[in-house]
Design a protein around this motif. Structure first.
Motif: not given
Length: 338
Positions: A158-163, A312-319
């Motif tokens: 998974g991947l999450m954008a860091v903002k 996934p609940a904390v923001g990671f999306r499968p890539v």
């Protein structure tokens, strides 16, 4: 239609790389993927160039009616010692088809893959490599041909954008978060090993050899002294109950530049459900942003009752997914016994 199969050698790499880049561009971005998930560099020629020099590589190519290369498959042998922490997530005598290791023509994916895999898997089984892994991008079109061969999802990448800092999670009474250093290796190692040991349980059921778990306790010594890495420990009333550890991520077709990897995360079972994991993650994300990272990656087992819902609940999306197929261990026995 019969698919002709021939060896894949160094002279075929330029054309195979072109086919891979074209295939991966189609396969890696499913329609549901959020626009902020940046694509990593494909670098088909670089990936294939590294693969072709791996000792023991099993590689072949598929040919069209005119004898031109239309697809390829390359499997890397995996051989691990009993005390290698990599053995906690991989069978010690297996094979991996990594990113770059296969490309298929549009419209004939399953047909061509069946022919390629039949050739390569026969050689793998002859070496008693009965566990086969393959890395694929998260788009459905990439996984379906492998599902036809009996492969299933095992690991999720998974991947999450860091903002920039936004709304922070609600605090937990009495919780303290501190940055971990080299002197905290015993605590980090203990929690990393405990996290891994729990993969023995339902529904993951992954062997976690004790020698590899012991090695994992010492594995992050260098990371804790590396300024490119960072770790934090959560404690309450003098008891250390959680941690998170970040390490540099290597860019690849599913991992963009400016990415850091969530290598370990753990909260003691007695303290779960209070939001401690979210606080640790928020601390890690703030550090990542301040240090120039714009993405964070993580891996988890698709069968894990905890991870499969939490990340996934904390923001990671499968890539990407790692698919696996385990063949019956009786295959090497006398004819007619399987």
């Amino acid at each position: 239609m019969t698919v002709a199969i021939a060896p894949l050698t160094a002279e075929h790499i330029p054309l195979a790389a072109q086919r891979y880049d074209r295939w991966f561009a189609r396969a890696r971005r499913p329609p549901s993927q959020r626009s902020w998930l940046a694509d990593g560099p494909v670098r088909g020629e670089e990936l294939l160039g590294k693969l072709i020099g791996v000792p023991g590589l099993e590689a072949c190519r598929a040919l069209d009616g005119d004898g031109g290369l239309t697809g390829h498959l390359a499997a890397v042998p995996v051989d691990l010692l009993p005390d290698d922490p990599a053995g906690l997530r991989n069978h010690p005598h297996s094979a991996l088809i990594p990113h770059g290791g296969h490309a298929l023509p549009g419209g004939r994916e399953s047909e061509v893959l069946r022919a390629l895999y039949a050739r390569v898997s026969a050689r793998l089984v002859a070496e008693r490599r009965l566990v086969h892994y393959v890395d694929v991008p998260a788009g459905e079109s990439a996984g379906l041909p492998w599902a036809d061969l009996g492969f299933g999802r095992e690991l999720v990448h998974g991947l999450m954008a860091v903002k920039a800092r936004g709304r922070q999670p609600r605090g937990v009474e009495g919780l303290a978060i501190r940055r971990a250093g080299v002197g905290d290796l015993p605590q980090i190692g203990r929690m990393a090993a405990e996290s891994s040991r729990r993969q023995r349980e339902s529904a993951v059921f992954q062997p976690q050899p004790e020698r590899a778990l012991a090695a994992l306790r010492m594995y992050y010594a260098d990371a804790l002294g590396d300024p490119r890495s960072a770790a934090w420990i959560a404690s309450r009333r003098g008891e250390e109950i959680g941690m998170v550890l970040l390490v540099p991520a290597t860019p690849d077709p599913v991992i963009p530049e400016f990415c850091v990897e969530l290598a370990e995360a753990y909260v003691e079972p007695s303290a779960r459900g209070e939001g401690i994991s979210r606080i640790l993650l928020a601390t890690a994300l703030a550090w990542a942003y301040d240090n120039g990272h714009r993405y964070m990656s993580a891996r988890w087992y698709s069968a894990s009752p905890l991870s499969a819902g939490h990340w996934p609940a904390v923001g990671f999306r499968p890539v990407a997914y790692r698919l696996s197929r385990t063949l019956d261990g009786r295959i090497g026995g006398p004819p007619g016994t399987y």
